[in-house]
Design an enzyme around this catalytic site. Sequence first.
Site, PDB file in Angstrom:
ATOM      1  N   HIS A  81      18.881  -8.252  60.993  1.00 23.37           N
ATOM      2  CA  HIS A  81      20.159  -7.823  60.426  1.00 23.37           C
ATOM      3  C   HIS A  81      21.233  -8.815  60.843  1.00 23.37           C
ATOM      4  O   HIS A  81      22.172  -8.482  61.546  1.00 23.37           O
ATOM      5  CB  HIS A  81      20.505  -6.404  60.894  1.00 23.37           C
ATOM      6  CG  HIS A  81      19.458  -5.410  60.557  1.00 23.37           C
ATOM      7  ND1 HIS A  81      19.264  -4.953  59.273  1.00 23.37           N
ATOM      8  CD2 HIS A  81      18.510  -4.822  61.311  1.00 23.37           C
ATOM      9  CE1 HIS A  81      18.251  -4.104  59.261  1.00 23.37           C
ATOM     10  NE2 HIS A  81      17.777  -4.017  60.482  1.00 23.37           N
ATOM     11  N   ALA A 136      27.082  -9.887  55.063  1.00 22.78           N
ATOM     12  CA  ALA A 136      27.065  -9.495  56.476  1.00 22.78           C
ATOM     13  C   ALA A 136      27.658 -10.549  57.393  1.00 22.78           C
ATOM     14  O   ALA A 136      28.003 -10.245  58.537  1.00 22.78           O
ATOM     15  CB  ALA A 136      25.634  -9.180  56.910  1.00 22.78           C
TER      16      ALA A 136
END
Length: 135
Positions: free
Chosen positions: A65, A99
Site C-alpha cells: 500500500h 496514494a
Amino acid sequence: LQWAMRQVRRIAGLEPMAQVVQEEILPGKHAVSDAQLFDAIACGPAQFRTLGRPACDRSELPVNHLAGTARLGDPSDPRAVVDRYLRVIGVHGLRVADASVMPAPPSGNTHATCVMIGERAAQFIIDERQSRRRS
C-alpha cells in the site's frame, strides 16, 4: 531493489537533477553496503524503528500500500511536490490524484482513499473550469 536504489542515487547525482535534489531522506546516505540497503528494503527505514519495537518490525511497512511519495504542501515548501489542489508544483496542467499524496498509508486498504482523492481532484478541475468560464 538494491540495484534500483543505487541507480536512483546515481541519477539524482547527475545534472540537472543534482541541482534540485537537496538530500536523500530514506534510507539515507548512510546506507551504502548491500546489507544496509537490504535491511532498508526488508525492514523499512531505520528512522521509523525508534518506537521501542523489535529491530525489524514489518507491521507498519507500506509494502503493498505504497503512499506518501509526493509531499502535499505549500508551493513555498521546497519539499512539497503538489499543492493543496493536487497540482504538481512548477508543472502546468498536471495533477497527482493517487496514494502518493497521502502523508501515510491508511490502516486499511488504500483503494477507498484513492477513490476519494480522485473524486476530489475531479471536483478541483470542475471548479477551476467553471471559475474560468465566469471570468
